[in-house]
Design a protein around this motif. Structure first.
Motif: not given
Length: 105
Positions: A77-94
């Motif tokens: 769902n869109l809340a899950g998409v938002a969370l997944a994108l946030e985690l992907l952004d964090e992984v990219g930053e790390l």
């Protein structure tokens, strides 16, 4: 094969390029309402107050496409998409920080 190939054409998108709501929805092949829902969920952020005035930085185009893949392929769902994108952004930053640390040694 002896047929001629048609040349490829495209547009270079950078941080100065902006897209309207219609242009972004067309580029991602989704309805305007989907982009509006992504904005409401905080997945993408337009400039402008009213939907008719919305402008999106072109760098958000891949984010919308990734969001649509997560939504359709993983059935999030869109809340899950938002969370997944946030985690992907964090992984990219790390990963970027790790590369910086590795290059300093």
């Amino acid at each position: 094969m002896t047929g001629q190939q048609e040349p490829l054409s495209g547009i270079i998108l950078d941080e100065t390029t902006t897209l309207t709501l219609d242009e972004l929805s067309g580029a991602c092949r989704v309805e305007r309402d989907v982009i509006v829902a992504l904005v409401e969920e905080g997945i993408v952020e337009p400039f402008g107050q009213e939907t008719a005035e919305w402008q999106f930085v072109a760098s958000q185009l891949p984010r919308v496409r990734t969001a649509m893949h997560l939504y359709h392929d993983l059935e999030l769902n869109l809340a899950g998409v938002a969370l997944a994108l946030e985690l992907l952004d964090e992984v990219g930053e790390l990963r970027s920080r790790l590369r910086q640390l590795e290059s300093s040694f």
